[in-house]
Design a protein around this motif. Structure first.
Motif, PDB file in Angstrom:
ATOM      1  N   UNK A 347      40.104 -32.473  67.444  1.00  0.00           N
ATOM      2  CA  UNK A 347      40.166 -31.033  67.683  1.00  0.00           C
ATOM      3  C   UNK A 347      41.431 -30.434  67.086  1.00  0.00           C
ATOM      4  N   UNK A 348      42.562 -31.093  67.300  1.00  0.00           N
ATOM      5  CA  UNK A 348      43.830 -30.580  66.780  1.00  0.00           C
ATOM      6  C   UNK A 348      43.855 -30.606  65.256  1.00  0.00           C
ATOM      7  N   UNK A 352      44.478 -27.238  63.002  1.00  0.00           N
ATOM      8  CA  UNK A 352      45.525 -27.125  61.985  1.00  0.00           C
ATOM      9  C   UNK A 352      44.921 -26.770  60.631  1.00  0.00           C
ATOM     10  N   UNK A 353      43.768 -27.328  60.314  1.00  0.00           N
ATOM     11  CA  UNK A 353      43.134 -27.015  59.025  1.00  0.00           C
ATOM     12  C   UNK A 353      42.669 -25.554  58.984  1.00  0.00           C
ATOM     13  N   UNK A 403      50.824 -34.490  72.943  1.00  0.00           N
ATOM     14  CA  UNK A 403      50.362 -34.628  71.558  1.00  0.00           C
ATOM     15  C   UNK A 403      51.367 -33.956  70.630  1.00  0.00           C
ATOM     16  N   UNK A 404      51.790 -34.671  69.606  1.00  0.00           N
ATOM     17  CA  UNK A 404      52.760 -34.155  68.637  1.00  0.00           C
ATOM     18  C   UNK A 404      52.084 -34.097  67.274  1.00  0.00           C
ATOM     19  N   UNK A 405      52.099 -32.912  66.670  1.00  0.00           N
ATOM     20  CA  UNK A 405      51.480 -32.667  65.369  1.00  0.00           C
ATOM     21  C   UNK A 405      52.584 -32.319  64.379  1.00  0.00           C
ATOM     22  N   UNK A 467      47.345 -33.805  58.430  1.00  0.00           N
ATOM     23  CA  UNK A 467      48.348 -33.711  59.497  1.00  0.00           C
ATOM     24  C   UNK A 467      48.474 -35.028  60.246  1.00  0.00           C
ATOM     25  N   UNK A 468      49.674 -35.342  60.663  1.00  0.00           N
ATOM     26  CA  UNK A 468      49.907 -36.534  61.483  1.00  0.00           C
ATOM     27  C   UNK A 468      49.908 -36.108  62.941  1.00  0.00           C
ATOM     28  N   UNK A 469      49.070 -36.749  63.749  1.00  0.00           N
ATOM     29  CA  UNK A 469      48.953 -36.404  65.169  1.00  0.00           C
ATOM     30  C   UNK A 469      49.107 -37.673  65.999  1.00  0.00           C
ATOM     31  N   UNK A 470      50.040 -37.632  66.933  1.00  0.00           N
ATOM     32  CA  UNK A 470      50.309 -38.785  67.783  1.00  0.00           C
ATOM     33  C   UNK A 470      50.160 -38.394  69.245  1.00  0.00           C
TER      34      UNK A 470
END
Length: 712
Positions: A347-348, A352-353, A403-405, A467-470
């Protein structure tokens, strides 16, 4: 352990008149430069036989078995012209640097051609005193059930990337698994003599589960049994472990306090940074009851493309993300089932896109090409308040998911009382070159374009964005720090965190004062750029924090208010003095970008903060309508949800009244030697492929030929 040496520690300043310093000094006696104590882990059987106290290659002190100290950190280590295949897993796993070590160089143990050569690793689990952090076995019995499950979760998340590089056996050696607080770290990478499976990992876990905390032991035992079944796949195991992790984390209290500030800096005329939340957002929340995203959502955006585009892109990204995250949170609160990390990450990614394409559409509408195209970096943190049913007797509670983007080079850090962890990896040339196995990280710093961005929001179509999502779990007290490179350049977060982080965590400094101090530091040390800092104090105590002030120790404490409506006093004074929100105002040239057909007109601050311009909403609507992005897109097409539907924010005290000056009050005057026109930022250049692409992939033509715009 060796506590002193007769050999000197050399100053990293190559211009120092007398670089030799006695071991133990923190600053050079001749030039006051900070001395660097770089401890290395040495890989190879020959390294185990080197006696403690010996000096190797006239620079490395052997202070413990396989632990060396580099006494000449300013000199490059030895590296062969052709990097050997044996170190490729270390390079390809650079995006996992939060958990994995990095290659520093090589060293020969003798002068003869037959002398053994050993591998030197940095970013290793060794503390400032040259001692290894405890192994997971040593620390296991002394920690909480939530942290035990969290350690296993991190191991499981490392399984796939390590398996792809043929080094999953690294997770099967308990002595190789070190823990620094909540963080799992690998001492080195092992290829092993066989291809391990999840069953092998389950066997390792079984030894730990025997001494796990009673509240998690039965469920962990079941999960270990699942792992021994060939029919159980990775996703099924991850789902079971995630449920247990969220259940344990939800039992912990959580209070959040947020402060965000942005500053133009002493050498810039325009602020291309945007962040959330700021004074304007607190003020809007206080007066209208809106901004229910506080304190769940924080973000920093650093615009690129010059003042005629960068500030537009960064503010457009912040406003668009707020609207989309609001809908995501509303959707989650209406669901009875927990949303899995995989679903949230997807979803994130789509959110972002979509924001990327909104900015890209503005570029297209304005006819912007190549370096003229505006864009922005992004680092965003979302504390997802999913409700977890702890038991039949206890109500649902916050799941503590974070969550970190990140896109670009704005960063996120986690600061505890004893450590500072960088959570994100920059999307720049340096990171890309390491991940693709071309060179070591310190070698990339010799390139003029090392800091050039490889991706940013809005400069290309969303199909090219990675995007990097952790996902993290907040299970200890600490500070979550988001910042632009105005602060993080030259490692000033790493150099300064001990001055502010522990003070805030111990109640000796307000969060607002710490943020102001970081901005002042950035202006003094990196004054060539704008700076944005957003800090969240995550408290794991049910009691409210009261700052200790000896001058008013006997005075009664005032009643704290919720962070969602509190306004730091110095920021309130700034608002009252100016009569407007400075960071929300666009320059005339930027207004022309947004409104090319009509002259700019004054607009109420609250209206600007609460919704996007109609033309941009139209672009956003068109993209969303055709995107097919799932349930949350459908919610965008329905009426805006009532903010009251969102869960109430965790209780938090208001920032302590502080009379500290404005962040720019002590800013130095611009230096002519470092003016932007004379020293262009390295981010002005842009390379081709995304750093997430594997070395075997060929660069996309669009990425190889289209540079990113230059920040002014």
């Amino acid at each position: 352990m060796i506590s002193s040496f007769s050999e000197p520690i050399y100053c990293p300043n190559l211009s120092c008149a007398d670089p030799r310093n006695t071991f133990g000094r923190q600053h050079c006696a001749a030039c006051e430069t900070d001395l660097i104590y770089r401890y290395l882990w040495v890989v190879g059987q020959a390294a185990e036989e080197v006696p403690v106290g010996k000096v190797i290659a006239d620079r490395y002190f052997v202070i413990a078995p396989q632990i060396w100290l580099d006494s000449r950190p300013a000199l490059p280590p030895s590296v062969p012209e052709q990097l050997p295949d044996t170190i490729m897993p270390y390079l390809h796993l650079y995006p996992q640097r939060l958990h994995t070590p990095e290659v520093y160089g090589f060293c020969s143990l003798g002068e003869s051609p037959e002398a053994a050569e050993v591998l030197l690793l940095e970013n290793v689990p060794i503390n400032n005193f040259g001692r290894l952090y405890p192994s997971i076995l040593e620390a296991w019995s002394g920690t909480t059930g939530a942290r035990q499950v969290y350690w296993l979760w991190q191991m499981l998340q490392l399984w796939r990337p390590l398996s792809e590089q043929g080094v999953a056996s690294s997770l099967l050696v308990p002595e190789n698994l070190r823990v620094e607080g909540w963080r799992v770290r690998l001492l080195e990478l092992h290829r092993g003599n066989f291809v391990p499976t999840l069953r092998d990992l389950g066997d390792v876990w079984s030894g730990l589960v025997e001494s796990a905390e009673p509240e998690v032991q039965p469920k962990l035992g079941e999960i270990c049994q699942f792992m021994r079944r060939s029919s159980m796949n990775f996703d099924a195991i991850a789902l079971e472990l995630n449920d247990l992790l969220l259940e344990q984390a939800a039992k912990l209290p959580l209070h959040l306090e947020v402060v965000g500030m942005t500053d133009t800096g002493p050498q810039r005329s325009q602020n291309e940074d945007s962040c959330y939340p700021t004074a304007a957002d607190f003020q809007f929340s206080k007066t209208s009851g809106g901004e229910k995203l506080i304190p769940y959502l924080t973000m920093v955006c650093d615009g690129v493309g010059g003042h005629e585009g960068g500030e537009v892109a960064s503010q457009l990204a912040v406003q668009s993300l707020k609207a989309l995250i609001q809908n995501l949170l509303a959707e989650i609160t209406q669901q009875e089932e927990l949303m899995t990390p995989t679903m949230v990450i997807k979803q994130l990614e789509e959110i972002v896109r979509v924001v990327n394409n909104v900015i890209s559409a503005q570029n297209n509408e304005q006819g912007k090409e190549l370096r003229q195209r505006m864009g922005t970096t992004l680092v965003m943190a979302l504390q997802l308040p999913q409700k977890v049913k702890i038991s039949e007797d206890l109500p649902s509670n916050n799941s503590h998911e974070l969550y970190v983007v990140n896109v670009g080079d704005s960063r996120a850090y986690w600061i505890g009382k004893n450590y500072c962890h960088r959570l994100t990896v920059d999307d720049d040339v340096a990171s890309r070159e390491v991940e693709q196995g071309h060179c070591l990280y310190w070698e990339t710093q010799l390139r003029a374009d090392a800091g050039a961005l490889t991706q940013a929001l809005g400069t290309r179509d969303g199909d090219f964005l990675r995007p990097t999502i952790q996902r993290f779990i907040v299970e200890e007290e600490g500070l979550l720090l988001l910042c632009s490179d105005g602060l993080s350049d030259n490692d000033w977060v790493e150099k300064s965190w001990e001055n502010y982080g522990p003070e805030v965590l111990e109640g000796k400094m307000s969060l607002e004062a710490a943020v102001q101090s970081w901005i002042r530091l950035a202006n003094e040390k990196n004054g060539y750029d704008n700076t944005s800092v957003v800090a969240t104090h995550c408290r794991m105590s049910p009691e409210r924090l009261v700052l200790f002030d000896p001058t008013v120790a006997s005075a009664p404490a005032s009643t704290p208010v919720s962070a969602s409506v509190s306004l730091p006093p110095s920021l309130a004074a700034s608002l009252q003095k100016s009569g407007r929100i400075p960071e929300s105002q666009l320059s005339e040239s930027s207004k022309q970008l947004l409104y090319p057909e009509t002259p700019p007109a004054p607009e109420p601050v609250q209206k600007r903060r609460s919704k996007l311009p109609l033309s941009l909403l139209g672009v956003l609507g068109l993209i969303l309508a055709g995107g097919g992005l799932g349930l949350w897109v459908q919610s965008l097409q329905s009426p805006q949800p009532d903010p009251a539907q969102l869960p109430p924010p965790p209780e938090t005290p208001a920032p302590s009244p502080s009379e500290s000056p404005s962040p720019r009050a002590e800013s130095p005057s611009p230096s002519p030697e470092s003016s932007p026109s004379e020293s262009p930022s390295p981010r002005a250049e842009s390379p081709s492929p995304s750093p997430e692409s594997s070395p075997a992939e060929s660069p996309r033509p669009e990425e190889a030929e289209t540079p990113l715009p230059s920040p002014e």
